[in-house]
Design a protein around this motif. Sequence first.
Motif, PDB file in Angstrom:
ATOM      1  N   GLY A   1       0.813  -1.215   0.000  1.00 60.72           N
ATOM      2  CA  GLY A   1       0.000   0.000   0.000  1.00 60.72           C
ATOM      3  C   GLY A   1       0.842   1.260   0.000  1.00 60.72           C
ATOM      4  N   VAL A   2       1.874   1.287   0.846  1.00 66.61           N
ATOM      5  CA  VAL A   2       2.749   2.465   0.906  1.00 66.61           C
ATOM      6  C   VAL A   2       3.460   2.671  -0.430  1.00 66.61           C
ATOM      7  CG1 VAL A   2       4.838   3.393   1.973  1.00 66.61           C
ATOM      8  CG2 VAL A   2       3.062   2.378   3.400  1.00 66.61           C
ATOM      9  N   CYS A   3       3.986   1.577  -0.985  1.00 65.30           N
ATOM     10  CA  CYS A   3       4.712   1.700  -2.253  1.00 65.30           C
ATOM     11  C   CYS A   3       3.783   2.140  -3.389  1.00 65.30           C
ATOM     12  CB  CYS A   3       5.377   0.374  -2.614  1.00 65.30           C
ATOM     13  SG  CYS A   3       6.780  -0.063  -1.562  1.00 65.30           S
ATOM     14  N   LEU A   4       2.565   1.613  -3.413  1.00 70.31           N
ATOM     15  CA  LEU A   4       1.633   1.989  -4.462  1.00 70.31           C
ATOM     16  C   LEU A   4       1.224   3.454  -4.355  1.00 70.31           C
ATOM     17  CD1 LEU A   4      -0.710  -1.136  -4.692  1.00 70.31           C
ATOM     18  CD2 LEU A   4       0.775  -0.252  -6.489  1.00 70.31           C
ATOM     19  N   LEU A   5       0.941   3.893  -3.140  1.00 68.27           N
ATOM     20  CA  LEU A   5       0.516   5.275  -2.951  1.00 68.27           C
ATOM     21  C   LEU A   5       1.643   6.259  -3.248  1.00 68.27           C
ATOM     22  CD1 LEU A   5      -1.668   4.851   0.251  1.00 68.27           C
ATOM     23  CD2 LEU A   5      -2.463   5.207  -2.087  1.00 68.27           C
ATOM     24  N   LEU A   6       2.887   5.825  -2.997  1.00 68.05           N
ATOM     25  CA  LEU A   6       4.038   6.689  -3.294  1.00 68.05           C
ATOM     26  C   LEU A   6       4.580   6.461  -4.697  1.00 68.05           C
ATOM     27  CD1 LEU A   6       6.007   6.436   0.100  1.00 68.05           C
ATOM     28  CD2 LEU A   6       4.477   8.274  -0.666  1.00 68.05           C
TER      29      LEU A   6
END
Length: 237
Positions: free
Chosen positions: A58-63
């Motif tokens: 989730g963090v990687c996708l959002l960033l």
Amino acid sequence: MTSLLLLGLLLGMRHALEADHLAAVASLATRSKGVRGTVLQGVVWGLGHSITLLVVGGVCLLLRAAISARLAAALEGAVGVMLLLLGADVLLRMRRRRVHLHVHRHPDGTVHLHAHRHAPEEAHDAGRHQHVHLRGFPLRALCVGMVHGMAGSAALLLVTLTTLSSAWLGVLYIAVFGAGSIAGMALLSAAIALPLQGAARSLTRWYNGLEAVIGGGTLLVGVWVLYQTPWVQGLLG
């Protein structure tokens, strides 16, 4: 979108069948005392796996970021080391404390097979039959699942980043994928528990033999996972 999420669910279930996942949950199953306990181990493994997939993914996708190849290799190496430790733990427990199986009757009339361990030089004590069923949360299974989730997040992110334009849709896809892995591991755990229970109903030595196969197999899978990591290949090359 529905077909994409359904695909994620099915892929998550298939993901649970990978050799390193099977080895880890099989080794965890040797600590359980029945089908229900083994399935719980698998479900909690899937929960830990899904938690790290969601957090890291989730963090990687959002960033709009990706996990580096070096970090992905390190995470795969961590899985290999973890499998070596799990396999060694199974074999060491067998060596220190042999399994003895007997029929146990509860005060309410419930009858079931009970396994307990004692050192080979210790005589079988009927007093050992008095035992308490532990129903604590399988924290070990959660941690093992989380390590697997971190290692698997790199490949899943690569697919998600290249096929989905929306970050939030990607997060939803990862959540459905995680739910599929939980369901798949629950089914796989039940399948693992059945031969263990079957061996228990036959002879104690068959149960011990099956534990030895699981421990040895987990060690071999751990060695194979480590062998495939780039830094080990570099050392060998």
